[in-house]
Design a protein around this motif. Structure first.
Motif, PDB file in Angstrom:
ATOM      1  N   LEU A   1      -7.650   5.518  -3.805  1.00 42.97           N
ATOM      2  CA  LEU A   1      -7.584   4.760  -5.060  1.00 42.97           C
ATOM      3  C   LEU A   1      -6.361   5.160  -5.877  1.00 42.97           C
ATOM      4  O   LEU A   1      -5.634   4.302  -6.377  1.00 42.97           O
ATOM      5  CB  LEU A   1      -8.853   4.946  -5.885  1.00 42.97           C
ATOM      6  CG  LEU A   1      -8.889   4.174  -7.208  1.00 42.97           C
ATOM      7  CD1 LEU A   1      -8.756   2.680  -6.982  1.00 42.97           C
ATOM      8  CD2 LEU A   1     -10.183   4.484  -7.963  1.00 42.97           C
ATOM      9  N   GLN A   2      -6.123   6.437  -6.004  1.00 42.21           N
ATOM     10  CA  GLN A   2      -4.973   6.885  -6.784  1.00 42.21           C
ATOM     11  C   GLN A   2      -3.668   6.384  -6.164  1.00 42.21           C
ATOM     12  O   GLN A   2      -2.770   5.933  -6.880  1.00 42.21           O
ATOM     13  CB  GLN A   2      -4.973   8.401  -6.879  1.00 42.21           C
ATOM     14  CG  GLN A   2      -4.059   8.908  -7.958  1.00 42.21           C
ATOM     15  CD  GLN A   2      -4.490  10.270  -8.468  1.00 42.21           C
ATOM     16  OE1 GLN A   2      -5.372  10.903  -7.908  1.00 42.21           O
ATOM     17  NE2 GLN A   2      -3.861  10.720  -9.521  1.00 42.21           N
ATOM     18  N   GLU A   3      -3.573   6.403  -4.862  1.00 40.39           N
ATOM     19  CA  GLU A   3      -2.379   5.921  -4.179  1.00 40.39           C
ATOM     20  C   GLU A   3      -2.206   4.419  -4.390  1.00 40.39           C
ATOM     21  O   GLU A   3      -1.089   3.936  -4.599  1.00 40.39           O
ATOM     22  CB  GLU A   3      -2.442   6.242  -2.681  1.00 40.39           C
ATOM     23  CG  GLU A   3      -2.342   7.710  -2.369  1.00 40.39           C
ATOM     24  CD  GLU A   3      -3.669   8.477  -2.528  1.00 40.39           C
ATOM     25  OE1 GLU A   3      -4.714   7.870  -2.835  1.00 40.39           O
ATOM     26  OE2 GLU A   3      -3.648   9.708  -2.350  1.00 40.39           O
ATOM     27  N   LEU A   4      -3.314   3.678  -4.330  1.00 34.79           N
ATOM     28  CA  LEU A   4      -3.250   2.237  -4.549  1.00 34.79           C
ATOM     29  C   LEU A   4      -2.758   1.930  -5.955  1.00 34.79           C
ATOM     30  O   LEU A   4      -1.888   1.071  -6.144  1.00 34.79           O
ATOM     31  CB  LEU A   4      -4.610   1.584  -4.316  1.00 34.79           C
ATOM     32  CG  LEU A   4      -4.690   0.099  -4.663  1.00 34.79           C
ATOM     33  CD1 LEU A   4      -3.764  -0.726  -3.780  1.00 34.79           C
ATOM     34  CD2 LEU A   4      -6.115  -0.400  -4.567  1.00 34.79           C
ATOM     35  N   VAL A   5      -3.299   2.613  -6.941  1.00 35.52           N
ATOM     36  CA  VAL A   5      -2.883   2.386  -8.326  1.00 35.52           C
ATOM     37  C   VAL A   5      -1.395   2.702  -8.483  1.00 35.52           C
ATOM     38  O   VAL A   5      -0.650   1.935  -9.103  1.00 35.52           O
ATOM     39  CB  VAL A   5      -3.744   3.223  -9.298  1.00 35.52           C
ATOM     40  CG1 VAL A   5      -3.158   3.209 -10.699  1.00 35.52           C
ATOM     41  CG2 VAL A   5      -5.174   2.696  -9.308  1.00 35.52           C
ATOM     42  N   HIS A   6      -0.955   3.795  -7.893  1.00 38.27           N
ATOM     43  CA  HIS A   6       0.466   4.153  -7.961  1.00 38.27           C
ATOM     44  C   HIS A   6       1.324   3.060  -7.315  1.00 38.27           C
ATOM     45  O   HIS A   6       2.347   2.644  -7.883  1.00 38.27           O
ATOM     46  CB  HIS A   6       0.695   5.505  -7.272  1.00 38.27           C
ATOM     47  CG  HIS A   6       2.118   5.941  -7.273  1.00 38.27           C
ATOM     48  ND1 HIS A   6       2.755   6.406  -8.405  1.00 38.27           N
ATOM     49  CD2 HIS A   6       3.047   5.956  -6.283  1.00 38.27           C
ATOM     50  CE1 HIS A   6       4.009   6.700  -8.096  1.00 38.27           C
ATOM     51  NE2 HIS A   6       4.204   6.436  -6.814  1.00 38.27           N
ATOM     52  N   GLU A   7       0.911   2.594  -6.159  1.00 36.75           N
ATOM     53  CA  GLU A   7       1.648   1.535  -5.450  1.00 36.75           C
ATOM     54  C   GLU A   7       1.704   0.253  -6.283  1.00 36.75           C
ATOM     55  O   GLU A   7       2.761  -0.372  -6.416  1.00 36.75           O
ATOM     56  CB  GLU A   7       0.974   1.250  -4.105  1.00 36.75           C
ATOM     57  CG  GLU A   7       1.556   0.071  -3.360  1.00 36.75           C
ATOM     58  CD  GLU A   7       0.697  -0.336  -2.175  1.00 36.75           C
ATOM     59  OE1 GLU A   7       0.689  -1.535  -1.869  1.00 36.75           O
ATOM     60  OE2 GLU A   7       0.036   0.525  -1.571  1.00 36.75           O
TER      61      GLU A   7
END
Length: 79
Positions: free
Chosen positions: A48-54
């Motif tokens: 989730l954190q990676e998706l938000v960053h992306e």
């Protein structure tokens, strides 16, 4: 002519569902973000954190409603 694929509410929902978050069909971006944050707080959501960053790196092709939902719920909740 270049055609840009915008990140809309359905795309946002689909990306969250791909991470294993159950979100009703047709949910607005705000509902999607709130449900994702709740799931993350309860059991954690890998990726989730990676998706938000992306997604936040693509704000130029993101609908304002999706950006507002991410900024209001997910960015503060994932810090």
């Amino acid at each position: 002519m270049m055609i840009v694929d915008l990140i809309d509410g359905d795309d946002f929902r689909d990306r969250l569902v791909a991470l294993g978050i159950r979100i009703p069909e047709g949910a607005c971006p705000e509902t999607c973000a709130r449900m994702a944050l709740r799931k993350h707080a309860e059991v954690g959501v890998p990726g989730l954190q990676e998706l938000v960053h992306e997604l936040m790196e693509q704000t130029d092709v993101m609908l304002p409603s999706v950006r507002a939902a991410i900024e209001r719920f997910l960015l503060p909740g994932l810090r």
